[in-house]
Design a protein around this motif. Structure first.
Motif, PDB file in Angstrom:
ATOM      1  N   LEU A  63       0.834  -1.205   0.000  1.00  0.00           N
ATOM      2  CA  LEU A  63       0.000   0.000   0.000  1.00  0.00           C
ATOM      3  C   LEU A  63       0.868   1.254   0.000  1.00  0.00           C
ATOM      4  N   GLY A  64       1.906   1.260   0.848  1.00  0.00           N
ATOM      5  CA  GLY A  64       2.823   2.393   0.882  1.00  0.00           C
ATOM      6  C   GLY A  64       3.539   2.566  -0.441  1.00  0.00           C
ATOM      7  N   GLY A  65       3.887   1.441  -1.071  1.00  0.00           N
ATOM      8  CA  GLY A  65       4.546   1.499  -2.370  1.00  0.00           C
ATOM      9  C   GLY A  65       3.645   2.055  -3.444  1.00  0.00           C
ATOM     10  N   LEU A  66       2.384   1.613  -3.467  1.00  0.00           N
ATOM     11  CA  LEU A  66       1.426   2.104  -4.462  1.00  0.00           C
ATOM     12  C   LEU A  66       1.190   3.598  -4.309  1.00  0.00           C
ATOM     13  N   MET A  67       0.956   4.018  -3.079  1.00  0.00           N
ATOM     14  CA  MET A  67       0.686   5.436  -2.835  1.00  0.00           C
ATOM     15  C   MET A  67       1.942   6.281  -3.049  1.00  0.00           C
ATOM     16  N   GLY A  68       3.105   5.728  -2.620  1.00  0.00           N
ATOM     17  CA  GLY A  68       4.348   6.468  -2.762  1.00  0.00           C
ATOM     18  C   GLY A  68       4.766   6.660  -4.208  1.00  0.00           C
ATOM     19  N   ALA A  69       4.266   5.785  -5.092  1.00  0.00           N
ATOM     20  CA  ALA A  69       4.606   5.891  -6.506  1.00  0.00           C
ATOM     21  C   ALA A  69       3.887   7.049  -7.189  1.00  0.00           C
ATOM     22  N   VAL A  70       2.791   7.516  -6.585  1.00  0.00           N
ATOM     23  CA  VAL A  70       1.983   8.553  -7.248  1.00  0.00           C
ATOM     24  C   VAL A  70       1.840   9.825  -6.421  1.00  0.00           C
ATOM     25  N   SER A  71       2.389   9.837  -5.221  1.00  0.00           N
ATOM     26  CA  SER A  71       2.255  11.033  -4.392  1.00  0.00           C
ATOM     27  C   SER A  71       3.456  11.149  -3.462  1.00  0.00           C
ATOM     28  N   SER A  72       3.555  12.260  -2.779  1.00  0.00           N
ATOM     29  CA  SER A  72       4.693  12.541  -1.914  1.00  0.00           C
ATOM     30  C   SER A  72       4.715  11.618  -0.706  1.00  0.00           C
ATOM     31  N   VAL A  83       4.255   0.035  11.094  1.00  0.00           N
ATOM     32  CA  VAL A  83       4.911   1.244  10.604  1.00  0.00           C
ATOM     33  C   VAL A  83       6.155   0.893   9.792  1.00  0.00           C
ATOM     34  N   ILE A  84       6.850  -0.160  10.184  1.00  0.00           N
ATOM     35  CA  ILE A  84       7.988  -0.618   9.393  1.00  0.00           C
ATOM     36  C   ILE A  84       7.533  -0.926   7.966  1.00  0.00           C
ATOM     37  N   GLY A  85       6.373  -1.565   7.852  1.00  0.00           N
ATOM     38  CA  GLY A  85       5.828  -1.847   6.525  1.00  0.00           C
ATOM     39  C   GLY A  85       5.581  -0.571   5.730  1.00  0.00           C
ATOM     40  N   VAL A  86       5.016   0.439   6.386  1.00  0.00           N
ATOM     41  CA  VAL A  86       4.740   1.721   5.730  1.00  0.00           C
ATOM     42  C   VAL A  86       6.032   2.382   5.257  1.00  0.00           C
ATOM     43  N   ILE A  87       7.003   2.454   6.160  1.00  0.00           N
ATOM     44  CA  ILE A  87       8.257   3.156   5.856  1.00  0.00           C
ATOM     45  C   ILE A  87       9.047   2.442   4.754  1.00  0.00           C
ATOM     46  N   VAL A  88       9.124   1.127   4.833  1.00  0.00           N
ATOM     47  CA  VAL A  88       9.868   0.372   3.822  1.00  0.00           C
ATOM     48  C   VAL A  88       9.217   0.525   2.452  1.00  0.00           C
ATOM     49  N   GLY A  89       7.904   0.344   2.390  1.00  0.00           N
ATOM     50  CA  GLY A  89       7.206   0.434   1.105  1.00  0.00           C
ATOM     51  C   GLY A  89       7.215   1.825   0.517  1.00  0.00           C
ATOM     52  N   THR A  90       6.919   2.822   1.340  1.00  0.00           N
ATOM     53  CA  THR A  90       6.831   4.196   0.864  1.00  0.00           C
ATOM     54  C   THR A  90       8.167   4.720   0.354  1.00  0.00           C
ATOM     55  N   ASN A  91       9.220   4.460   1.116  1.00  0.00           N
ATOM     56  CA  ASN A  91      10.531   5.007   0.756  1.00  0.00           C
ATOM     57  C   ASN A  91      11.297   4.117  -0.210  1.00  0.00           C
TER      58      ASN A  91
END
Length: 419
Positions: free
Chosen positions: A319-328, A356-364
């Motif tokens: 989820l973080g990866g999908l959102m991070g690919a299209v937004s800040s 949160v580890i999942g969020v940070i890893v995927g987003t960044n």
């Protein structure tokens, strides 16, 4: 229906561009315009006349323009070539350790406060070194970005500051630095493992040629090259210690170099890689249309509906990866998903740090994608001899591969040592 259709259009554009070798940005802009008309006719709230003006990534556009302008000057007057030879000299002629040098250099500079955007200064040199020494451009890109992004989550860099503050505000960690270290450690582990994998799988131990690497000696700089090198140092110092906008300071330094006669003005302006800029910005416009039409929300909702105790962390990575690919990541994704992680931890009865580890890893992690600022700058920095359309597609696949690798690491329990 429109949401699903937008995703199909996105996949079709990427596939068409890959097969026909047409500029994906041009194809993406055409597709964005046509599909936005169809979406509007079907009742989607989308302003067709503002599809480009409202979604053109102005910040990314200017950063790529300014930094490629500056390093175009550096290439034209021989600064990049001389710097490349001296870095090889530092490696004592061993081309195998050049990617490692850039990984470590990027990590240190980024962690000191420069953050991910310092890729605009480091990457042009790294990729020139790669081309000159027969090193895989894709591998050098991934390893260099890997180091920069590891440092980018330090508590001194913007991504790290945001991640730490949000985690503290939502009572996920304490205010001490020790509470944040597991979050940074998990991400650093994932990105470092990915970089190591890229190094070995993409020929890090076997450069195609070693001629330049075999003759290590220091190369002096002439007057114009010294001025250009000073300009690059000004950019580094301005970004790291004075918080200057990297696009503005790069453009200003390039302008000063032109006024000082460090390069031929017509050649410098002509060297700006407009096709790459259109590629990056055009696809960003298409992604924004897909987002407006609900394509990303459709994927996100589907993931949220299957979340559970065991799947929470890997799903938040995706989820973080999908959102991070299209937004800040710093402005939208982490501020949205980290508070959500706190709520999910209470609902599911599992560690909030784990989610949160999942969020940070995927987003960044997805910043290596050319759809992000960092990945886009990487494509823009590639030398003219590099097939940038191919590199664009390779980095897209690499971003997906990073998420897949991280999900696997999550399921086998690697991140449990961090919380």
């Amino acid at each position: 229906m429109i949401a699903v259709a937008s995703l199909i259009v996105l996949i079709a554009v990427i596939a068409f561009s890959a097969v026909t070798k047409k500029n994906a940005g041009v194809v993406g802009l055409v597709a964005a315009y046509i599909f936005s008309i169809v979406a509007a006719k079907c009742g989607t709230e989308i302003n067709v006349s503002k599809v480009v003006t409202g979604n053109w990534p102005t910040s990314v556009f200017f950063i790529v323009l300014a930094t490629t302008f500056l390093f175009g000057i550096a290439t034209l007057n021989g600064t990049t070539q001389a710097l490349s030879k001296n870095i090889v000299c530092l490696a004592r002629g061993n081309a195998k350790i050049l990617p490692v040098i850039f990984f470590l250099f990027g990590a240190i500079i980024s962690a000191a406060g420069a953050g991910g955007l310092i890729v605009a200064v480091i990457m042009p040199i790294a990729l020139f070194v790669a081309v000159e020494n027969g090193i895989s451009v894709l591998m050098m890109s991934l390893v260099t970005m890997g180091g920069i992004m590891v440092g980018g989550l330090s508590p001194l860099a913007i991504n790290g500051i945001v991640a730490q503050q949000l985690s503290v505000e939502n009572n996920i960690i304490g205010e001490s630095l020790s509470g944040y270290l597991p979050l940074w450690g998990a991400y650093a582990t994932a990105m470092t493992l990915f970089s190591i994998g890229a190094y070995f799988l993409l020929g890090g131990l076997h450069p195609k040629k070693m001629e330049n690497a075999a003759t290590p000696h220091f190369t002096g700089f002439d007057k114009n090259q010294t001025l250009t090198l000073a300009a690059i140092l000004v950019v580094l110092i301005g970004v790291i210690f004075f918080g200057q906008n990297i696009g503005l300071i790069s453009f200003a330094c390039a302008g000063v170099l032109l006024m000082l006669g460090a390069v031929d003005q017509k050649k410098a302006i002509a060297a700006v890689p407009w096709s790459t800029i259109i590629l990056i910005c055009g696809m960003s416009v298409l992604i924004s249309v897909v987002n407006t039409c609900g394509g990303i929300a459709f994927l996100s909702d589907g993931l949220e509906n299957i979340i559970g105790e065991r799947t929470a962390q890997p799903i938040m990575m995706v989820l973080g990866g999908l959102m991070g690919a299209v937004s800040s990541g710093t402005g939208v994704v982490m501020p949205t998903l980290i508070p959500l992680s706190a709520e999910l931890s209470q609902t599911l009865g599992i560690s909030s740090i784990s989610i949160v580890i999942g969020v940070i890893v995927g987003t960044n992690g997805v910043v290596i994608s050319p759809l992000s600022t960092v990945g886009g700058i990487c494509v823009g920095c590639a030398p003219e001899s590099v097939d940038k359309d191919k590199l664009y597609n390779q980095l897209l696949l690499a971003a997906v591969s990073f998420i897949v690798m991280s999900v696997v690491l999550s399921f086998i329990g690697v991140f449990r040592i961090f919380g």
